[in-house]
Design an enzyme around this catalytic site. Structure first.
Site, short mmCIF file in Angstrom:
data_model
loop_
_atom_site.label_atom_id
_atom_site.label_comp_id
_atom_site.label_asym_id
_atom_site.label_seq_id
_atom_site.Cartn_x
_atom_site.Cartn_y
_atom_site.Cartn_z
N SER A 29 -9.60 23.67 23.14
CA SER A 29 -9.17 23.77 24.54
C SER A 29 -10.27 23.35 25.51
CB SER A 29 -8.73 25.20 24.86
OG SER A 29 -8.51 25.32 26.26
N LYS A 30 -9.89 22.56 26.50
CA LYS A 30 -10.84 22.10 27.52
C LYS A 30 -10.95 23.10 28.67
CE LYS A 30 -9.45 17.30 26.68
NZ LYS A 30 -10.36 17.13 25.56
N SER A 31 -10.17 24.19 28.63
CA SER A 31 -10.11 25.10 29.77
C SER A 31 -11.46 25.71 30.14
CB SER A 31 -9.08 26.20 29.52
OG SER A 31 -7.78 25.64 29.53
N LYS A 80 2.89 31.31 24.66
CA LYS A 80 3.41 31.35 26.04
C LYS A 80 4.66 32.22 26.16
CE LYS A 80 1.49 26.95 27.61
NZ LYS A 80 1.76 25.63 28.22
N ASN A 101 1.74 30.88 31.35
CA ASN A 101 0.46 30.29 30.94
C ASN A 101 -0.72 30.90 31.68
OD1 ASN A 101 0.50 29.10 33.48
ND2 ASN A 101 -0.19 27.11 32.74
N GLY A 141 13.31 15.50 27.41
CA GLY A 141 12.85 16.66 26.64
C GLY A 141 13.46 17.94 27.16
N ALA A 142 13.60 18.91 26.27
CA ALA A 142 14.17 20.21 26.67
C ALA A 142 13.43 21.35 25.98
CB ALA A 142 15.66 20.25 26.33
N ALA A 145 7.72 22.52 27.62
CA ALA A 145 7.11 21.77 28.72
C ALA A 145 8.16 21.41 29.77
CB ALA A 145 6.41 20.53 28.20
N GLY A 258 -0.86 12.72 31.10
CA GLY A 258 -0.81 14.11 31.54
C GLY A 258 -2.15 14.79 31.75
P1 NDP Z 1 8.37 21.67 22.25
O1 NDP Z 1 8.11 21.66 20.78
O2 NDP Z 1 8.73 22.94 22.93
O3 NDP Z 1 9.56 20.62 22.59
C1 NDP Z 1 9.57 19.36 21.99
C2 NDP Z 1 10.58 18.47 22.71
O4 NDP Z 1 10.35 17.13 22.26
C3 NDP Z 1 12.04 18.78 22.42
O5 NDP Z 1 12.81 18.43 23.54
C4 NDP Z 1 12.34 17.83 21.25
O6 NDP Z 1 13.72 17.49 21.16
C5 NDP Z 1 11.56 16.62 21.65
N1 NDP Z 1 11.15 15.76 20.53
C6 NDP Z 1 10.33 16.08 19.52
N2 NDP Z 1 10.14 15.01 18.73
C7 NDP Z 1 10.86 14.00 19.27
C8 NDP Z 1 11.07 12.64 18.91
N3 NDP Z 1 10.49 12.10 17.83
N4 NDP Z 1 11.86 11.86 19.70
C9 NDP Z 1 12.43 12.39 20.80
N5 NDP Z 1 12.29 13.68 21.19
C10 NDP Z 1 11.50 14.46 20.42
O7 NDP Z 1 7.06 21.00 22.89
P2 NDP Z 1 6.52 21.23 24.38
O8 NDP Z 1 7.67 21.12 25.29
O9 NDP Z 1 5.68 22.45 24.42
O10 NDP Z 1 5.51 20.00 24.58
C11 NDP Z 1 5.97 18.67 24.82
C12 NDP Z 1 4.80 17.77 25.17
O11 NDP Z 1 4.24 18.12 26.43
C13 NDP Z 1 3.64 17.81 24.17
O12 NDP Z 1 3.24 16.47 23.92
C14 NDP Z 1 2.56 18.56 24.91
O13 NDP Z 1 1.27 18.13 24.49
C15 NDP Z 1 2.82 18.16 26.35
N6 NDP Z 1 2.29 19.12 27.34
C16 NDP Z 1 1.31 18.70 28.20
C17 NDP Z 1 0.79 19.57 29.16
C18 NDP Z 1 -0.28 19.09 30.08
O14 NDP Z 1 -0.91 19.92 30.78
N7 NDP Z 1 -0.54 17.80 30.16
C19 NDP Z 1 1.28 20.96 29.28
C20 NDP Z 1 2.34 21.29 28.35
C21 NDP Z 1 2.80 20.39 27.42
P3 NDP Z 1 14.78 18.37 20.31
O15 NDP Z 1 15.29 19.43 21.26
O16 NDP Z 1 15.80 17.39 19.91
O17 NDP Z 1 14.03 18.95 19.13
#
Ligand code: NDP
Length: 291
Positions: A29-31, A80, A101, A141-142, A145, A258
């Protein structure tokens, strides 16, 4: 936790408020680096460290830190949701996210907040200079994040927000929960990846909140929805542009990763705890150089 730090000045002792970032794993973590920079920038005297909690011991680790006098904590993967459950009070944005968070400890209470969404919006609107109000926005995405950014995104007044996900039922469930909690925030349109092109020929802002980039995958949306006026934002970041950013660039879109969201969510947490807002530009540049 109050740490007594002896300074080189005779008889001088500083009392330091202590904060941690809790996760598992956590060493990456970079925090601590980010908050040390913020503290120096704002002349705040804080101590901020990593805290590795056992996978089945998050609540105990938080309680122990509170007993030691800890003032607050950032929470990262995979805790979280547990932080949300542990909090005794929640901000609306934490309530909307269903995840926490940022924890603050005061008066026997555990206050839960979520700064991810405002971090994203700040990075887009202020740092990138891209206005969200009145724009056609597509959120991909759902997962956690996406959930975390829905309320701040809607509050930025886009003309339209479309939520598309690989598993459409997950997007439907997320929007249904959100609409029940926040019936006055307006309509969010749910779509599959393949159907987004039939909703709008192009979008102004396309945010990738999937974890697809981790597997070097790009969500299977039509290339035609990206245009020169489109900002394609990937929540993931790295030394090189992500595959999503490369795909969007090839269609002529503007791109951003991001890293700024990471810095801005931290700045908001710092503000929640300390009541002062740090400058973020220098911290952002320093982190970028370290990638
Ligand atoms: P989750 O595991 O909660 O959700 C993953 C999501 O990605 C779901 O919607 C899933 O769809 C989808 N998904 C996974 N693999 C694929 C694929 N191959 N093709 C298409 N859709 C896909 O992860 P988070 O929501 O926690 O994190 C998502 C991203 O956000 C990560 O990369 C994380 O690093 C980044 N992030 C960045 C932050 C920042 O400060 N910059 C803060 C928080 C997150 P399904 O529902 O179909 O499984």
């Amino acid at each position: 936790m109050s740490v007594l730090i002896s300074t080189p000045m005779a008889d001088s002792v500083l009392e330091t408020d202590c904060y941690v970032v809790i996760g598992n794993p956590i060493g990456h973590s970079k925090s601590p680096d980010i908050h040390a920079r913020f503290a120096a920038d704002t002349a705040q005297n804080i101590d901020y460290r990593h805290l590795l909690a056992p996978l089945n011991g998050f609540a105990e680790a938080v309680q122990e830190f509170i007993q030691q006098g800890g003032k607050g904590a950032n929470v990262t993967v995979p805790f979280k949701l547990e932080a949300y459950a542990l909090a005794t009070t929640l901000t609306p944005r934490a309530e909307a996210a269903g995840a926490v968070n940022t924890l603050s400890f005061a008066n026997g209470q555990i206050h839960g907040d979520n700064t991810d969404g405002i971090g994203l919006v700040t990075d887009i609107v202020r740092n990138a200079g891209f206005e969200i109000a009145g724009k056609r926005v597509l959120l991909l995405g759902a997962g956690g994040a996406a959930r975390g950014v829905l309320l701040p995104l809607m509050q930025a007044n886009p003309a339209q927000l479309v939520l598309a996900n690989r598993t459409v039922t997950n997007a439907q469930a997320l929007v249904q929960q959100f609409s029940q909690k926040f019936p006055n925030e307006g309509e969010i349109v749910v779509s599959s990846f393949t159907d987004v092109a039939s909703i709008n020929d192009q979008f102004d802002l396309i945010i990738n909140a999937t974890s697809a980039s981790l597997q070097a995958d790009v969500p299977t949306v039509a290339a035609s929805i990206f245009g020169p006026q489109t900002l394609a934002y990937d929540m993931m970041y790295g030394k090189q542009p992500t595959v999503f950013m490369q795909f969007a660039s090839a269609q002529g879109a503007m791109v951003r990763d991001g890293l700024g969201m990471l810095v801005e969510q931290a700045a908001e947490a710092f503000f929640v705890w300390r009541g002062v807002r740090p400058q973020t530009d220098a911290t952002f540049s320093a982190l970028r150089a370290q990638l």
